[in-house]
Design a protein around this motif. Sequence first.
Motif, PDB file in Angstrom:
ATOM      1  N   ILE A  96       0.843  -1.208   0.000  1.00  0.00           N
ATOM      2  CA  ILE A  96       0.000   0.000   0.000  1.00  0.00           C
ATOM      3  C   ILE A  96       0.873   1.251   0.000  1.00  0.00           C
ATOM      4  CG2 ILE A  96      -1.638   1.354   1.368  1.00  0.00           C
ATOM      5  CD1 ILE A  96      -2.778  -1.363   2.355  1.00  0.00           C
ATOM      6  N   GLU A  97       1.884   1.257   0.842  1.00  0.00           N
ATOM      7  CA  GLU A  97       2.786   2.406   0.901  1.00  0.00           C
ATOM      8  C   GLU A  97       3.515   2.607  -0.422  1.00  0.00           C
ATOM      9  OE1 GLU A  97       5.142   1.354   4.281  1.00  0.00           O
ATOM     10  OE2 GLU A  97       3.729   2.227   5.727  1.00  0.00           O
ATOM     11  N   ILE A 100       1.159   4.347  -2.869  1.00  0.00           N
ATOM     12  CA  ILE A 100       1.081   5.784  -2.586  1.00  0.00           C
ATOM     13  C   ILE A 100       2.307   6.493  -3.149  1.00  0.00           C
ATOM     14  CG2 ILE A 100       1.021   7.531  -0.764  1.00  0.00           C
ATOM     15  CD1 ILE A 100      -0.427   5.441   1.001  1.00  0.00           C
ATOM     16  N   ILE A 107      -6.259   1.439  -5.560  1.00  0.00           N
ATOM     17  CA  ILE A 107      -5.793   0.159  -5.036  1.00  0.00           C
ATOM     18  C   ILE A 107      -6.974  -0.809  -4.999  1.00  0.00           C
ATOM     19  CG2 ILE A 107      -4.998  -1.051  -2.964  1.00  0.00           C
ATOM     20  CD1 ILE A 107      -3.387   1.447  -2.245  1.00  0.00           C
ATOM     21  N   ALA A 123      -3.952   5.634   2.432  1.00  0.00           N
ATOM     22  CA  ALA A 123      -3.997   5.695   0.971  1.00  0.00           C
ATOM     23  C   ALA A 123      -5.144   6.583   0.505  1.00  0.00           C
ATOM     24  CB  ALA A 123      -4.137   4.292   0.392  1.00  0.00           C
ATOM     25  N   ARG A 124      -6.291   6.450   1.134  1.00  0.00           N
ATOM     26  CA  ARG A 124      -7.439   7.287   0.754  1.00  0.00           C
ATOM     27  C   ARG A 124      -7.159   8.760   1.053  1.00  0.00           C
ATOM     28  NH1 ARG A 124     -12.816   5.027   3.247  1.00  0.00           N
ATOM     29  NH2 ARG A 124     -13.735   6.488   1.733  1.00  0.00           N
ATOM     30  N   LEU A 128      -5.966   8.240  -3.196  1.00  0.00           N
ATOM     31  CA  LEU A 128      -6.201   7.012  -3.943  1.00  0.00           C
ATOM     32  C   LEU A 128      -7.607   6.499  -3.665  1.00  0.00           C
ATOM     33  CD1 LEU A 128      -2.989   7.154  -3.489  1.00  0.00           C
ATOM     34  CD2 LEU A 128      -3.041   4.707  -4.032  1.00  0.00           C
ATOM     35  N   VAL A 130      -9.736   3.389  -2.997  1.00  0.00           N
ATOM     36  CA  VAL A 130      -9.405   2.065  -2.476  1.00  0.00           C
ATOM     37  C   VAL A 130     -10.635   1.167  -2.503  1.00  0.00           C
ATOM     38  CG1 VAL A 130      -8.508   0.760  -0.522  1.00  0.00           C
ATOM     39  CG2 VAL A 130      -7.613   3.053  -1.005  1.00  0.00           C
TER      40      VAL A 130
END
Length: 367
Positions: A96-97, A100, A107, A123-124, A128, A130
């Motif tokens: 996830i990182e 980003i 994602i 992430a959101r 992003l 998700v």
Amino acid sequence: MTRVTFTNSSYRRAIAIIAAVSTAVTVAACNRGESASPGAGGEAPIGVSLITKDSTNPFFVAMQKGAKEDATKNNVKLTVSSGKEEGDDQGQITAIEDAIARGDKGILITPMSNGVNAAMTKAREAGLYVIALDTPPDPADTVDITFATDNRQAGKLGGQWAAAQLDGKPAVIALLDLFNDKIVSVDYNRDQGFLEGVGIDVADPKKNGDEAKSGKYTGGKGGTYTIVCNEAGQGAEDGGRSAMERCLAKNPNINLVYTINEPTAVGANASLKAAGKTAIIVSVDGGCAGVGSVKSGVIGATAQQYPLKMATLGMEAIAKIARGGEKPSTSPGLDFYNTGVALVTDKKVDGVDSISSDEGAKICWGN
């Protein structure tokens, strides 16, 4: 090509679910206008990450394959990654990182557990979109939307079928779950749904193992039950074998086994066979290998899911949103988009919709 003749009403319903979802996706795309198809008109590719729990389970292999195909159709630059194995929260967090840092637009993830919630939220917050696939997070609004099987219903179908198969006999039950140290919605929904289907009262509907260990079940003709064990098999064949061995050591008279997925079921059957025992085994997944296990009699019934549809819906949704389209909506009455389920068994019982293993083989996934 073999001509398919539809003779079973529940099989037609299973096909209808898949067709309806495909139609919904097509209609959504058409609503953007004829010239706005993803990838058309020289649109630049967008970055998307697919993060599965592992890369060996046939379910996730099928999902990855479908996503790669859909990425080309939607002009998406896809990065595929996963945890090393079931339970590897940190592997998913790292992926996830990375998404980003790459500047991906979205994602697609099968969340390992609540341990990855903070990373999905991050992430959101970074912009992003998700989407969870297969495993709705808890709480559901940790992600933008989930495309998944109704896992509670999947478990319940297996439980209803199993209760009918018992025909009023005492049920001596082994529950082979996913984890015993993590909370995952798929885990408790399938387990608790199974118990509800058998007709056993559950305590906390989001917790495995806190129901009464003995009492009466009300499914089928009804009878008495004993729950011998809740053991974690990690969703793997070897884990299922070891978990079943531990359960048999507690009570060698187990006659009903619930498993979180089909690899676990195959492992459980191996342990039963080695001990000279037989039991009714019910499971969830519906991959081609699992449907084959139903046909051979290893698994009595399994609830079939549609991972390729989950991947298709997720990929198209992110591509559409990244290019200014509308966000998808959840199914009525649910906090996720239901991608459908059908019980596969060759021992049909009254009152429980099902399709045969031959019918399930025509719409299964994997090898």
